[in-house]
Design an enzyme around this catalytic site. Structure first.
Site, PDB file in Angstrom:
ATOM      1  N   ARG A  70       5.225  11.662 -33.699  1.00 15.84           N
ATOM      2  CA  ARG A  70       5.215  11.520 -35.279  1.00 15.84           C
ATOM      3  C   ARG A  70       5.625  10.258 -35.674  1.00 15.84           C
ATOM      4  O   ARG A  70       4.906   9.852 -36.845  1.00 15.84           O
ATOM      5  CB  ARG A  70       6.208  12.710 -35.616  1.00 15.84           C
ATOM      6  CG  ARG A  70       6.045  12.867 -37.400  1.00 15.84           C
ATOM      7  CD  ARG A  70       6.855  14.047 -37.710  1.00 15.84           C
ATOM      8  NE  ARG A  70       8.297  13.776 -37.581  1.00 15.84           N
ATOM      9  CZ  ARG A  70       9.252  14.670 -37.614  1.00 15.84           C
ATOM     10  NH1 ARG A  70       8.951  15.992 -37.783  1.00 15.84           N
ATOM     11  NH2 ARG A  70      10.448  14.465 -37.375  1.00 15.84           N
TER      12      ARG A  70
ATOM     13  N   LYS B 135       6.805  10.630 -42.335  1.00  5.13           N
ATOM     14  CA  LYS B 135       8.418  10.052 -42.565  1.00  5.13           C
ATOM     15  C   LYS B 135       8.373   8.834 -43.192  1.00  5.13           C
ATOM     16  O   LYS B 135       9.271   7.920 -42.550  1.00  5.13           O
ATOM     17  CB  LYS B 135       9.160  10.349 -41.394  1.00  5.13           C
ATOM     18  CG  LYS B 135       9.844  11.682 -41.547  1.00  5.13           C
ATOM     19  CD  LYS B 135      11.000  11.842 -40.505  1.00  5.13           C
ATOM     20  CE  LYS B 135      12.011  12.588 -40.525  1.00  5.13           C
ATOM     21  NZ  LYS B 135      12.155  13.903 -41.360  1.00  5.13           N
TER      22      LYS B 135
ATOM     23  N   GLU C 295       7.374  22.343 -49.620  1.00  2.00           N
ATOM     24  CA  GLU C 295       8.713  22.081 -48.610  1.00  2.00           C
ATOM     25  C   GLU C 295       9.843  21.578 -49.459  1.00  2.00           C
ATOM     26  O   GLU C 295       9.697  21.324 -50.971  1.00  2.00           O
ATOM     27  CB  GLU C 295       8.338  21.327 -47.617  1.00  2.00           C
ATOM     28  CG  GLU C 295       8.217  19.887 -47.794  1.00  2.00           C
ATOM     29  CD  GLU C 295       8.161  19.108 -46.571  1.00  2.00           C
ATOM     30  OE1 GLU C 295       8.738  19.265 -45.739  1.00  2.00           O
ATOM     31  OE2 GLU C 295       7.268  17.971 -46.770  1.00  2.00           O
TER      32      GLU C 295
END
Ligand SMILES: *Cc1c(COP(=O)(O)O)cnc(C)c1O
Length: 344
Positions: free
Chosen positions: A85, A188, A224
């Site tokens: 990720r 992120k 989210e």
């Protein structure tokens, strides 16, 4: 196995907050390759005043936890998923990303150097690992840096939401979006979290634990939370979680989608229209920091959708929480091979 000396900390009452440890590790990418890295006690960084991380947001991070098992072993959970990720995040912001092997070495080295801070088994705390990748090269025109740093810091933490595995209230703050469908929500990226602070602060001031975001384009679907994915449980045992181009792909959620069928749930990853919030019998927030945080209620357009009335987690979130955490701390059978021992 000999238990190493432990730092003088009240591990059972830790907050989710930074505290200094014995050191951090740093690797530099320059002239096309990564160096050997260094371990340092310094809590500050020497940084060029024109570094791209400062001016243009070339900064991405990861978050994972290291646990001590009952038998004293030190375990990490699905670390390769975090490494992959970080590569995705780096590519999204046109940054140089560390290879999976380097990412792993950096995390293991940071954990090893700070083993005094790995909380004991069963105290509810863990060692939070925060890999950070930043553009350190100087640029004044907007373009990718020619130099990057991977830094890994660790810090012992307690639960992210104040009281641990206890329900929290959410509110949908429709004046703010988290990430655009064609933006960088799946990375992120540091800037996404600054972008979410207005919603979070407003939610907290109104007495809620966090804000819940809708899809930015239409405000018709659930996306989210600021740092956790959303899931709902239906009365016919379905685990429903949003599929959206703007949510961060949570490794906790990925794991729950694998575990849920073993616990008798059918998994659905698809668009979740806000009307469906009324159909769930339970809902939860999931992420490394949040683990599973049961959702007490969601306030949407002036109305409370209530899932829990007695302030206690429901049976579905409890079953998922126990299934996941027992694997993470090495108690339950790890049939998917998710945990890995760190030789400290
Ligand atoms: C980190 C994060 C999550 C949780 O991901 P995990 O891999 O489960 O820790 C969810 N949403 C956002 C926006 C995040 O930043």
């Amino acid at each position: 196995m000999a238990v190493p000396p432990r730092a003088d900390i009240d591990f059972a009452n830790l907050a989710f907050a930074y505290r200094p440890t014995d050191g951090n590790v740093r690797y530099t990418w320059r002239d096309g390759c990564w160096d050997e890295g260094v371990e340092t006690e310094s809590e500050t960084l020497p940084l060029h005043i024109a570094a791209t991380c400062l001016h243009y947001g070339q900064a991405v991070f990861e978050g994972l936890k290291v646990y001590r098992a009952k038998d004293g072993r030190v375990l990490c959970f699905r670390i390769d998923e975090n490494a992959k990720r970080m590569s995705h995040s780096a590519e999204t912001l046109m940054m140089e990303s560390p290879p999976v092997a380097l990412f792993r070495d950096a995390v293991f080295r940071a954990a090893r150097a700070n083993q005094r801070y790995i909380p004991p088994y069963g105290c509810g705390a863990s060692l939070y690992v925060r890999p950070l990748l930043i553009g350190t090269g100087a640029r004044i025109g907007v373009r990718p840096a020619d130099e990057y740093m991977l830094l890994v810091l660790v810090t012992p933490v307690g639960p992210y939401f104040k009281h641990g595995f206890t329900p929290t209230k959410l509110i949908v703050e429709e004046e703010f979006d988290r990430a655009a469908p064609l933006g960088v929500g799946t990375a992120k990226a540091a800037g996404n979290y600054a972008a979410g602070m207005r919603a979070t602060m407003r939610a907290r001031e109104a007495g809620y634990g966090e804000a819940l975001y809708l899809d930015a384009k239409e405000h018709k679907f659930v996306d989210e939370l600021g740092a956790a994915n959303f899931f709902g449980i239906t009365k016919d045992q379905r685990y429903v979680t949003p599929k959206s181009p703007s949510v961060l792909r949570s490794i906790t959620n990925l794991s729950l989608r694998t575990l849920a069928p073993d616990l008798g749930y059918q998994v659905e990853q698809r668009s979740v229209p806000i009307e469906e919030l009324d159909d769930f019998v339970e809902a939860g927030a999931c992420g490394t920091a949040a683990v599973i945080t049961p959702i007490e209620s969601i306030t949407l357009r002036g109305r409370d959708i209530v899932y829990l009335t007695d302030g206690k987690p429901g049976p579905h979130c409890t079953a998922l929480y126990q299934g996941l955490t027992s694997i993470q701390v090495g108690d339950g059978e790890d049939k998917y091979g998710w945990t890995e021992e760190i030789e400290v």
